[in-house]
Design a protein around this motif. Sequence first.
Motif, PDB file in Angstrom:
ATOM      1  N   ALA A  31       0.838  -1.203   0.000  1.00 52.47           N
ATOM      2  CA  ALA A  31       0.000   0.000   0.000  1.00 52.47           C
ATOM      3  C   ALA A  31       0.872   1.252   0.000  1.00 52.47           C
ATOM      4  O   ALA A  31       1.990   1.254   0.514  1.00 52.47           O
ATOM      5  CB  ALA A  31      -0.918  -0.004   1.226  1.00 52.47           C
ATOM      6  N   VAL A  32       0.337   2.326  -0.564  1.00 51.22           N
ATOM      7  CA  VAL A  32       1.102   3.574  -0.647  1.00 51.22           C
ATOM      8  C   VAL A  32       0.998   4.384   0.640  1.00 51.22           C
ATOM      9  O   VAL A  32       1.645   5.426   0.782  1.00 51.22           O
ATOM     10  CB  VAL A  32       0.636   4.428  -1.840  1.00 51.22           C
ATOM     11  N   SER A  33       0.128   3.959   1.546  1.00 49.59           N
ATOM     12  CA  SER A  33       0.010   4.605   2.852  1.00 49.59           C
ATOM     13  C   SER A  33      -0.234   3.519   3.892  1.00 49.59           C
ATOM     14  O   SER A  33      -0.383   2.339   3.552  1.00 49.59           O
ATOM     15  CB  SER A  33      -1.137   5.621   2.860  1.00 49.59           C
ATOM     16  N   LEU A  34      -0.279   3.910   5.147  1.00 50.69           N
ATOM     17  CA  LEU A  34      -0.495   2.927   6.208  1.00 50.69           C
ATOM     18  C   LEU A  34      -1.873   2.293   6.046  1.00 50.69           C
ATOM     19  O   LEU A  34      -2.889   2.980   6.051  1.00 50.69           O
ATOM     20  CB  LEU A  34      -0.380   3.609   7.569  1.00 50.69           C
ATOM     21  N   GLU A  35      -1.883   0.966   5.876  1.00 46.24           N
ATOM     22  CA  GLU A  35      -3.133   0.263   5.640  1.00 46.24           C
ATOM     23  C   GLU A  35      -3.069  -1.137   6.232  1.00 46.24           C
ATOM     24  O   GLU A  35      -2.067  -1.848   6.075  1.00 46.24           O
ATOM     25  CB  GLU A  35      -3.408   0.180   4.130  1.00 46.24           C
ATOM     26  N   PHE A  36      -4.142  -1.539   6.940  1.00 44.24           N
ATOM     27  CA  PHE A  36      -4.209  -2.882   7.517  1.00 44.24           C
ATOM     28  C   PHE A  36      -5.592  -3.455   7.301  1.00 44.24           C
ATOM     29  O   PHE A  36      -6.584  -2.771   7.538  1.00 44.24           O
ATOM     30  CB  PHE A  36      -3.893  -2.835   9.013  1.00 44.24           C
ATOM     31  N   PRO A  37      -5.706  -4.694   6.808  1.00 46.41           N
ATOM     32  CA  PRO A  37      -4.611  -5.606   6.449  1.00 46.41           C
ATOM     33  C   PRO A  37      -3.947  -5.202   5.141  1.00 46.41           C
ATOM     34  O   PRO A  37      -4.570  -4.527   4.314  1.00 46.41           O
ATOM     35  CB  PRO A  37      -5.335  -6.953   6.311  1.00 46.41           C
ATOM     36  N   PRO A  38      -2.688  -5.599   4.922  1.00 44.98           N
ATOM     37  CA  PRO A  38      -1.973  -5.216   3.697  1.00 44.98           C
ATOM     38  C   PRO A  38      -2.621  -5.809   2.450  1.00 44.98           C
ATOM     39  O   PRO A  38      -3.010  -6.981   2.451  1.00 44.98           O
ATOM     40  CB  PRO A  38      -0.565  -5.813   3.911  1.00 44.98           C
TER      41      PRO A  38
END
Length: 262
Positions: A31-38
Amino acid sequence: MRLALLLLGALVLAFVAAPLFIVVPMSFSTAVSLEFPPPGWWTGYYSAYFNDARWTTPTLNSLGIALAVSVLTVLLVTPATFALVRHRFAGKGVVNLLLMLPLAVPHIVMAIGYYAFLADVRLLQTFPGIILAHTALSVPMAFLVLSANLKGFDRTLERAALSLGASPAATFRHVTLPVLWPGFAAAALFAFVQSFDETVVALFISGRDTETLPRRMFDSIRTQADPVIAVVSTLLFLAVAALVIVPVLWRALSRRRSEARP
């Protein structure tokens, strides 16, 4: 009752460890930014961290500052601890209170004070200024660790060395220091971690050329939520885990070797 306690303990453990289970996977995300789940997996952000001077320079700054703070803190705290633990003098309570004061005062208040003071002496946004401020913040914890270690020290060892003709300096070097070195190491480690992790004061007194890693992480997440932050967090977690686990394994291995000796 026992099952309820086990479930409660598991819930508390899961709550405490939850950030680790989120941050580590995000460091391998596409991901291009913080993201969960990947959405996908790769190690590109690790490469970005080690090849980007915007991250490596603050990391080296923080390591150098923390190392200087740990050395300076131990040098300052050692004579103060010996004086307060072993001697009685007028104003001892006041000195003890002043040493512990940075632990009770909010960091934001300390930061404002350091900003005004360091600006007056022209040390604002300089490495010496940050080292002095972080050292003042590290003194209380280092003092607590070293004083607890010193109170448990058997002074008959020193008296025996002195009675055999050793000088006070030789007694300290060959008797006191070898016994108390775990306390000195723990005090230095606490000072190192305190400095490396400190953010509030660094936001006030550090500049572009003296940027620390926590300040860089704060600025990055405020502007773009760069996933490299997850990489830095994962590496810091591994470093702290190694600092905790390696000494425990070393002591266990040493104990096993001593027990195996005939």
